[in-house]
Write a protein that holds these residues in place. Structure first.
Motif, PDB file in Angstrom:
ATOM      1  N   PHE A 401       0.759  -1.254  -0.106  1.00  0.00           N
ATOM      2  CA  PHE A 401       0.051   0.069  -0.005  1.00  0.00           C
ATOM      3  C   PHE A 401       0.792   1.293   0.161  1.00  0.00           C
ATOM      4  CE2 PHE A 401      -2.887   3.270   1.943  1.00  0.00           C
ATOM      5  CZ  PHE A 401      -4.036   2.859   1.234  1.00  0.00           C
ATOM      6  N   ILE A 404       2.431   1.875  -3.649  1.00  0.00           N
ATOM      7  CA  ILE A 404       1.681   2.441  -4.399  1.00  0.00           C
ATOM      8  C   ILE A 404       1.493   3.896  -4.075  1.00  0.00           C
ATOM      9  CG2 ILE A 404      -0.609   1.994  -5.620  1.00  0.00           C
ATOM     10  CD1 ILE A 404      -0.316  -0.764  -4.898  1.00  0.00           C
ATOM     11  N   ILE A 422       8.684  -1.585  -9.993  1.00  0.00           N
ATOM     12  CA  ILE A 422       7.248  -1.642 -10.458  1.00  0.00           C
ATOM     13  C   ILE A 422       7.069  -3.124 -10.470  1.00  0.00           C
ATOM     14  CG2 ILE A 422       5.297  -1.120 -11.836  1.00  0.00           C
ATOM     15  CD1 ILE A 422       6.874   1.554 -12.452  1.00  0.00           C
ATOM     16  N   ILE A 429       2.528  -8.952  -5.583  1.00  0.00           N
ATOM     17  CA  ILE A 429       1.055  -9.060  -5.236  1.00  0.00           C
ATOM     18  C   ILE A 429       0.464 -10.374  -5.618  1.00  0.00           C
ATOM     19  CG2 ILE A 429      -1.406  -8.300  -5.720  1.00  0.00           C
ATOM     20  CD1 ILE A 429      -0.094  -5.244  -6.104  1.00  0.00           C
ATOM     21  N   LEU A 446      -5.943 -29.348  -0.999  1.00  0.00           N
ATOM     22  CA  LEU A 446      -6.063 -29.530  -2.344  1.00  0.00           C
ATOM     23  C   LEU A 446      -4.945 -29.335  -3.217  1.00  0.00           C
ATOM     24  CD1 LEU A 446      -9.348 -27.956  -3.368  1.00  0.00           C
ATOM     25  CD2 LEU A 446      -8.706 -30.221  -3.867  1.00  0.00           C
ATOM     26  N   TYR A 459       7.089 -16.827  -7.786  1.00  0.00           N
ATOM     27  CA  TYR A 459       6.424 -15.514  -7.861  1.00  0.00           C
ATOM     28  C   TYR A 459       7.358 -14.682  -6.924  1.00  0.00           C
ATOM     29  CZ  TYR A 459       3.266 -15.238 -11.806  1.00  0.00           C
ATOM     30  OH  TYR A 459       2.673 -14.978 -12.808  1.00  0.00           O
ATOM     31  N   PHE A 506       3.103 -18.622 -13.944  1.00  0.00           N
ATOM     32  CA  PHE A 506       1.705 -18.805 -14.124  1.00  0.00           C
ATOM     33  C   PHE A 506       1.277 -20.032 -14.625  1.00  0.00           C
ATOM     34  CE2 PHE A 506      -2.693 -18.094 -15.027  1.00  0.00           C
ATOM     35  CZ  PHE A 506      -2.916 -17.480 -13.996  1.00  0.00           C
ATOM     36  N   LEU A 510      -1.431 -22.862 -13.133  1.00  0.00           N
ATOM     37  CA  LEU A 510      -2.373 -23.579 -13.575  1.00  0.00           C
ATOM     38  C   LEU A 510      -2.280 -24.934 -13.584  1.00  0.00           C
ATOM     39  CD1 LEU A 510      -3.142 -21.574 -16.893  1.00  0.00           C
ATOM     40  CD2 LEU A 510      -4.407 -21.566 -14.646  1.00  0.00           C
ATOM     41  N   TYR A 513      -3.517 -26.505 -10.250  1.00  0.00           N
ATOM     42  CA  TYR A 513      -4.920 -26.543 -10.393  1.00  0.00           C
ATOM     43  C   TYR A 513      -5.276 -28.048 -10.902  1.00  0.00           C
ATOM     44  CZ  TYR A 513      -6.066 -21.613  -9.011  1.00  0.00           C
ATOM     45  OH  TYR A 513      -5.851 -20.457  -8.442  1.00  0.00           O
ATOM     46  N   ALA A 514      -4.630 -28.389 -11.968  1.00  0.00           N
ATOM     47  CA  ALA A 514      -4.847 -29.491 -12.755  1.00  0.00           C
ATOM     48  C   ALA A 514      -4.236 -30.820 -11.948  1.00  0.00           C
ATOM     49  CB  ALA A 514      -4.376 -29.553 -14.042  1.00  0.00           C
ATOM     50  N   THR A 527      -2.045 -39.707 -12.765  1.00  0.00           N
ATOM     51  CA  THR A 527      -3.635 -39.964 -12.987  1.00  0.00           C
ATOM     52  C   THR A 527      -4.324 -38.627 -12.818  1.00  0.00           C
ATOM     53  OG1 THR A 527      -3.587 -40.673 -10.531  1.00  0.00           O
ATOM     54  CG2 THR A 527      -3.227 -42.568 -12.150  1.00  0.00           C
ATOM     55  N   VAL A 528      -3.666 -37.421 -12.788  1.00  0.00           N
ATOM     56  CA  VAL A 528      -4.338 -36.303 -12.913  1.00  0.00           C
ATOM     57  C   VAL A 528      -5.052 -35.905 -14.111  1.00  0.00           C
ATOM     58  CG1 VAL A 528      -3.590 -35.531 -10.621  1.00  0.00           C
ATOM     59  CG2 VAL A 528      -2.338 -35.155 -12.384  1.00  0.00           C
ATOM     60  N   GLY A 529      -4.810 -34.629 -14.474  1.00  0.00           N
ATOM     61  CA  GLY A 529      -5.468 -34.120 -15.768  1.00  0.00           C
ATOM     62  C   GLY A 529      -4.858 -34.776 -16.710  1.00  0.00           C
ATOM     63  N   PRO A 530      -5.477 -34.467 -18.048  1.00  0.00           N
ATOM     64  CA  PRO A 530      -5.014 -34.966 -19.310  1.00  0.00           C
ATOM     65  C   PRO A 530      -3.857 -34.595 -19.664  1.00  0.00           C
ATOM     66  CG  PRO A 530      -6.673 -33.046 -19.715  1.00  0.00           C
ATOM     67  CD  PRO A 530      -6.479 -33.508 -18.135  1.00  0.00           C
ATOM     68  N   LEU A 533      -2.811 -31.604 -21.744  1.00  0.00           N
ATOM     69  CA  LEU A 533      -3.010 -30.231 -21.342  1.00  0.00           C
ATOM     70  C   LEU A 533      -1.732 -29.838 -20.490  1.00  0.00           C
ATOM     71  CD1 LEU A 533      -5.173 -27.946 -21.147  1.00  0.00           C
ATOM     72  CD2 LEU A 533      -5.504 -28.802 -18.775  1.00  0.00           C
TER      73      LEU A 533
END
Lengths: 610, 95
Positions: A401, A404, A422, A429, A446, A459, A506, A510, A513-514, A527-530, A533
């Motif tokens: 804060f 900025i 910057i 953030i 999860l 990050y 990034f 993602l 998440y998969a 055995t997770v996402g395709p 992808l």
């Protein structure tokens, strides 16, 4: 060999070492470097003179120096070498992850003396983590603090110049030991790079052999891990000695005009960081020694029927979480220091930035178990750690804060250091907000052990900490070298780093998440996402990593070439006086330029260094 | 070449510019999550809801979600910055 042969060899070795000592003692007159006559009591610091006039030429200057500026440069060069090692390790890993199966590391494993591609990947992963945190992160911050803190607080040097030198010289052997597995593996079959990952959790770290399996006797253990633990211990001792030195320096060596109310924001963060190091690194040292004893002397500190494996995790993370703030507080200090200069004004809410630094320092010791939510620890303990972890977002947000608001009411010059400032705020953030979600127990269940976590902390580490380091490097480059870097290359470096960082990390968020788990060399059996992808995400992350690589090569080229051939700068290269935001270290620089001119025409260091 | 950039930008223009860039980026990220969630095996998430408002998991819906969430979240922060900056004694940009 019989006993008498060994005695003769030992005697010869003793004579040789004695000869080395004699040679070193004659090669340089150590007393000439005493910054303060009479043992360095620190009382005679009013002169503000930096009394290191007599330095030997060439390599001996660097081997024997106790000048805080020289030691700062040594830390910097060392950290950049480590950055290259850790960077190359991760480039090999990212190349491996382009395809689901094992290929790149498999091809390299034979040549490097490692039993399989997976083992090599695990070794690179361990080395990347340890190197970036202990051999790049901590030392590069020590480079800034060694060079700048004495200048900023108007001290002649550090409180204990020799301890400062000793602390640095523990690092190179530390690095050699940490990397030793890679050097020995091609020649000795039973030794491999340590595959314990940077957290070194038992039982794996206690039992692992060079082929990755569990050892049935001590003789089968991978000595690469022992060497790494010893090396880590050295770097820990080094960091602790440095921290004691900074605390003593900032408390007792401040010049007459630098009261606590005048202490700059960077020195405040170094003081807080040093306190964190003082309380956390001894814990790491103790845990490492216990691990070594478990491995080599059959003690039971971390065995199931002894202290238990969770005990190790408590000890490790009581160090490990403050380590995060050890790494991030000084970069926040650099941002708080540099950003206002190019907004043409003072930092908004200086006091609150200091208070938030201290608050983060205190709170950082109360959040360690959030790394252990999924280990089955008591749910009541878990809930309290979740609360404190969420609370630490508040002082972090206060800083954001203030940065900025500082920009909001300022007139901004988009120089390279400012771009990095910057970029720091933007990436911090994202790193911070993804961390707030992880602090929540159900979300952590999860996402634990997925690439989400890897994306989140990179990050912060790459997107924020490394950005602040680059902001500092560019901002103080003229101070250290007396020359200016090449602006076009610097801008290219910024944009490549910004795009590369966001693309790589990034994509990792993602992937998390998969459900893609971290620390695996392959993903053809998951055995997770395709897989298509997941592979697309991995390819994006790898492209980002290569963009980062190109950016860093440009940076290195820029630094070396500008150091040798860059145009010389005047006393105020950033035009800070125009806005009335000049500071003590540039006054010192101006003084150095002026005194060098009266001496005989050339800035003193430029030619001696070349 | 030296880096004495003489162009000065009004701070609030830069901050608002970054705000807009971040909100746009949130839209892109939202779309990516919208692509990812329905195909993730084992969970098969087709619908999401916020405060009783149900919507299908599509890239467009999630892009809108990202833009609104980040836009409002950071927007509130930005308004707070604007408010607090009135009490900023060291301002060089006028009020």
């Amino acid at each position: 060999m019989d006993i008498s042969g060994q005695i003769v060899l030992t005697a010869l070795m003793a004579v040789f070492l004695f000869g080395v000592v004699l040679f070193l003692a004659r090669a340089a007159d150590w007393r000439t470097y005493t910054p303060l006559a009479g043992g360095g009591s620190g009382i005679v610091s009013q002169e503000g003179g930096y009394g290191h006039a007599e330095k030997p030429a060439g390599i001996f200057r660097w081997l024997t120096t106790v000048d805080h500026k020289d030691i700062g440069i040594l830390y910097g060069v060392y950290a950049i070498l480590a950055f290259a090692w850790g960077g190359i390790a991760v480039i090999i890993m990212r190349a491996e992850l382009i395809t689901p199966g094992i290929d790149v590391t498999q091809a390299l494993a034979g040549a490097m003396g490692v039993s399989s591609g997976q083992n090599l990947y695990n070794g690179l992963l361990t080395s990347h983590g340890i190197t970036m945190l202990f051999l790049f992160g901590t030392p590069i911050l020590a480079a800034f603090s060694n060079y700048l803190v004495p200048l900023l607080i108007d001290a002649d040097d550090m409180a204990f110049p020799r301890i400062n030198a000793i602390a640095f010289w523990m690092l190179p052997p530390g690095a050699v030991l940490i990397w030793a597995g890679f050097f020995i593996a091609p020649f000795v079959e039973s030794v491999a790079p340590s595959m314990a990952s940077w957290t070194m959790y038992p039982p794996q770290s206690v039992e692992q052999t060079a082929t990755g399996g569990a050892a049935s006797s001590i003789a089968q253990l991978n000595a690469g891990t022992d060497l790494m633990l010893l090396g880590l211990h050295l770097t820990g001792v080094s960091a602790t000695m440095g921290a004691i030195n900074f605390i003593a320096t900032i408390f007792s060596e401040r010049g007459p005009e630098v009261g606590w109310d005048k202490l700059d924001i960077f020195s405040w963060t170094i003081l807080t960081q040093s306190a964190l190091i003082l309380f956390s690194f001894p814990l790491l040292g103790s845990a490492l020694v216990m691990l070594l004893l478990d491995r080599n002397f059959a003690t039971t500190f971390f065995t199931t029927d002894g202290g238990g494996t969770i005990l190790y995790q408590h000890l490790f993370w009581f160090f490990g979480h403050p380590e995060v703030y050890i790494l991030v507080l000084p970069p926040m200090g650099i941002i708080s220091y540099v950003l206002p200069r190019f907004a043409g004004r003072k930092l908004f809410g200086f006091k609150f930035v200091v208070y938030s630094t201290l608050a983060i320092g205190v709170l950082s010791f109360g959040v360690w178990a959030h790394h252990m939510f999924s280990t089955g620890i008591d749910p009541r303990i878990r809930a309290s750690f979740m609360a404190v972890s969420l609370a630490i977002a508040i002082p972090s947000a206060v800083k954001t804060f203030n940065w900025i608001t500082t920009m909001w009411n300022g007139k901004i010059r988009l120089t390279t250091p400012m771009l990095y400032c910057i970029g720091f705020v933007a990436n911090f953030i994202i790193g911070g907000v993804t961390g707030v979600f992880l602090a929540s127990i159900p979300v952590d269940f999860l996402l634990h052990d997925t690439y989400y976590v890897v994306g989140h902390f990179h990050y912060v580490i790459m997107g924020a900490i490394a950005f602040a380091v680059f902001a500092g490097v560019y901002y103080w480059f003229p101070l250290v070298t007396g020359r200016m870097y090449q602006v076009t290359l610097a801008k290219a470096h910024f944009w490549l780093t910004m795009v590369g960082t966001n693309l790589t990390f990034f994509a990792m968020i993602l992937m998390g998440y998969a459900g893609m788990p971290r620390r695996y060399a392959t993903y053809n059996l998951i055995t997770v996402g395709p897989i298509d992808l997941i592979q697309t995400m991995h390819v994006l992350a790898t492209v980002g990593a290569f963009i980062l690589l190109v950016g860093q090569i440009i940076w290195l080229w820029n630094m070396v070439q500008s150091y040798l051939e860059g145009p010389r700068v005047g006393p105020d290269p950033w035009n800070l006086e125009e806005d009335g935001v000049d500071s003590r270290e540039w006054d010192w620089f101006e003084n150095r330029l002026e005194t060098a001119l009266t001496d005989g025409g050339e800035p003193e260091d430029a030619d001696a260094d070349a | 070449m030296t880096e004495t950039v003489s162009d000065r930008f009004r701070g609030r223009r830069i901050v608002v510019g970054i705000y807009l860039a971040v909100v746009a980026l949130a839209g892109v990220f939202g779309a990516a999550v919208g692509v990812l969630l329905p195909v993730e095996s084992g969970r098969d998430i087709q619908e999401a809801s916020i405060a009783g408002l149900e919507f299908a998991v599509t890239p467009l819906n999630f892009a809108v979600y990202g833009v609104v969430m980040v836009g409002v979240g950071l927007g509130v922060l930005l308004l707070a910055v604007r408010f607090v900056s009135r009490f900023d004694d060291d301002a060089v940009d006028g009020n």
